[in-house]
Design a protein around this motif. Structure first.
Motif, short mmCIF file in Angstrom:
data_model
loop_
_atom_site.label_atom_id
_atom_site.label_comp_id
_atom_site.label_asym_id
_atom_site.label_seq_id
_atom_site.Cartn_x
_atom_site.Cartn_y
_atom_site.Cartn_z
N LYS A 41 1.21 10.24 9.48
CA LYS A 41 1.79 10.14 10.83
C LYS A 41 2.81 11.22 11.18
O LYS A 41 3.06 11.44 12.36
CB LYS A 41 2.48 8.75 10.97
N CYS A 52 16.88 10.07 16.71
CA CYS A 52 16.70 8.92 15.79
C CYS A 52 17.87 7.96 15.95
O CYS A 52 17.68 6.74 16.01
CB CYS A 52 16.62 9.38 14.34
N ASN A 85 17.74 5.92 18.83
CA ASN A 85 16.70 4.89 18.68
C ASN A 85 17.02 3.90 17.56
O ASN A 85 16.14 3.14 17.13
CB ASN A 85 15.35 5.57 18.42
N ASP A 119 8.72 4.95 11.74
CA ASP A 119 8.21 4.94 13.12
C ASP A 119 9.21 5.64 14.05
O ASP A 119 8.83 6.41 14.94
CB ASP A 119 8.00 3.51 13.62
N SER A 172 8.32 8.97 16.18
CA SER A 172 8.35 9.01 17.64
C SER A 172 9.45 9.94 18.14
O SER A 172 9.27 10.67 19.13
CB SER A 172 8.50 7.60 18.23
N SER A 173 10.59 9.96 17.45
CA SER A 173 11.69 10.85 17.89
C SER A 173 11.28 12.31 17.70
O SER A 173 11.52 13.15 18.58
CB SER A 173 12.96 10.58 17.08
N ALA A 187 8.22 13.50 17.65
CA ALA A 187 7.18 13.84 18.62
C ALA A 187 7.81 14.11 19.99
O ALA A 187 7.45 15.11 20.65
CB ALA A 187 6.18 12.68 18.71
N GLU A 188 8.74 13.28 20.37
CA GLU A 188 9.37 13.45 21.70
C GLU A 188 10.14 14.77 21.78
O GLU A 188 9.97 15.55 22.73
CB GLU A 188 10.31 12.26 21.96
#
Ligand SMILES: Cc1ncc(COP(=O)(O)O)c(C=O)c1O
Length: 423
Positions: free
Chosen positions: A334, A372, A375, A407, A411-412, A414-415
């Motif tokens: 991932k 991160c 989040n 996760d 996601s952080s 990717a953003e």
């Protein structure tokens, strides 16, 4: 302006990366004063292997306090120290066939390193210590001399003497025979360097960017030290106490260092404590030759002893090995696919996600770790220019909690990367 900004020195660091006021903690989570919850992938820089406020350890400490157990006793003999020393011998050293005497220096990691260097120089009658490029061994003058980062070194304001840096098998030196080079420096009487009293090594450089060395390299280093009468010091302050899936980081290599430094998680629950382990014949100290007021943190002995129970009862070493497999699979499936330039390295439950090839300035990794935190994940960085995200959760973390944190990283990253990187 907060009281911290107003009155606390500019030297403060982690509070800048995680700018909230923390209040409580439990297991793998920290809570700020407004009740916001953060998953902790930093674990007190390796001091919280058994999690925050581990209930079993707290229970043992509470019993001790209620009993009126002595809290300060310099290095006098106490019931708490006897129990820790006995259990450490019986449960950690003996089963591993290790014969070490235990010294309690002052309670932080740097104190263990200082005493190791001092003793090595005294035993060998030589001044030089070899350390490695990328090494981190502490901030007091002796250990700072073996810490490679120019920024804190420059703050010493005085020459940092007695240490020569050798290449570590990483980056430019990855395919270079670093052990062969060290041997050449030692054997060549025109190398300009004296034979060192000791070589100090982290088998996974943690602050240096999560850089493990393989078992063959460790064995060759051990052999080289034997051959030339040099003491081998393994600094297990950050990666000992189960972090790599073994209690000591060098176990897999099957080597026996002459000295080992431990601190951070040896205190069980974040209490200050440090150990220097030494082969018995090296223990040539005279009484009080290396002294200090806080060399007997009694409550830390209690917590440290209880932590040995946790290690066994929770099958933590096995848990680390299992959880590592999950971590690696997740990163490969991932996180790496986000960009082919991302690298990762590590062992056990210390892993680095390296963004150097995307942005060697560290700005990108900085933005990702900041995201991160927004989040709900506490994660630090390490390595040159802080380009490496450092995954360092408490060892008691469950797979579900680990996934939750990974996760957030995925996601952080990717953003931030979608905004920052022109592919
Ligand atoms: C490998 C290693 N050695 C020594 C130290 C110094 O420990 P302390 O900060 O407790 O003085 C650290 C701290 O991060 C470390 O990681």
């Amino acid at each position: 302006m907060s009281i911290f900004e107003q009155t606390e020195s500019e030297v403060r660091s982690y509070c800048r990366a995680f700018p909230v006021v923390f209040d409580r903690s439990e297991g793998c989570f920290m809570y700020d004063e407004d009740g916001n919850k953060y998953l902790d992938f930093f674990a007190g820089a390796g001091a919280l292997n058994y999690g925050h406020n581990n209930p079993y350890i707290i229970g043992k400490m509470t019993e001790y306090l209620q009993h009126g157990g002595i809290l300060h006793a310099l290095d006098m003999s106490t019931v708490a120290k006897r129990k820790f020393l006995t259990d450490f011998q019986e449960r950690i050293l003996k089963p591993r066939g290790l014969d070490y005497k235990v010294m309690f220096p002052a309670p932080t990691g740097t104190n263990a390193v200082e005493s190791a260097f001092k003793l090595a120089r005294k035993v060998k009658g030589r001044q030089t210590i070899f350390a490695f490029q990328g090494a981190f061994h502490g901030m007091s003058l002796g250990s700072l001399a073996a810490t490679s980062h120019a920024y804190p070194r420059a703050a010493s304001g005085t020459p940092l003497l007695g240490v020569t840096f050798m290449p570590f098998p990483y980056g430019f030196n990855k395919s270079f025979d670093t052990i062969g080079y060290i041997e050449n420096v030692i054997e060549d009487d025109h190398s300009g360097s004296e034979v060192p009293a000791a070589i100090v090594v982290e088998t996974v450089q943690a602050e240096g960017g999560i850089i493990p060395v393989d078992v063959e390299w460790q064995r060759r280093l051990r052999e080289l030290c034997y051959k030339h009468g040099i003491l081998l010091i393994v600094d297990d302050i950050q990666i000992g106490c189960g972090r790599t899936g073994e209690f000591f980081s060098f176990e897999k290599a099957g080597i026996v260092p002459d000295m080992v430094t431990l601190s951070k998680s040896i205190g069980g629950i974040g209490l200050p404590m440090a150990l220097l382990l030494m082969r018995p014949e090296l223990d040539i100290w005279g009484p009080a030759e290396h002294n200090g007021t806080f060399r007997g943190n009694q409550l830390a002995f209690v917590a440290a002893d209880a932590a040995l129970d946790v290690l066994e009862n929770d099958h933590l070493l096995e848990h680390v090995k299992q959880t590592e497999k999950f971590l690696v699979k997740y990163v490969e499936e991932k996180i790496l696919p986000l960009d082919p330039r991302i690298e990762y390295r590590g062992r056990g439950l210390i892993y680095g996600i390296d963004f150097t090839a995307l942005d060697p300035s560290g700005a990108l990794a900085g933005k990702i770790s900041k995201k991160c935190f927004e989040n709900g994940l506490i994660i630090e960085r390490s390595g040159r220019n802080d380009t490496v995200l450092k995954i360092l959760p408490p060892l008691v973390i469950t797979e579900e909690e680990l996934k939750q944190g990974l996760d957030i990283i995925a996601s952080s990253a990717a953003e931030i990367m979608s905004k920052e990187i022109a592919k």
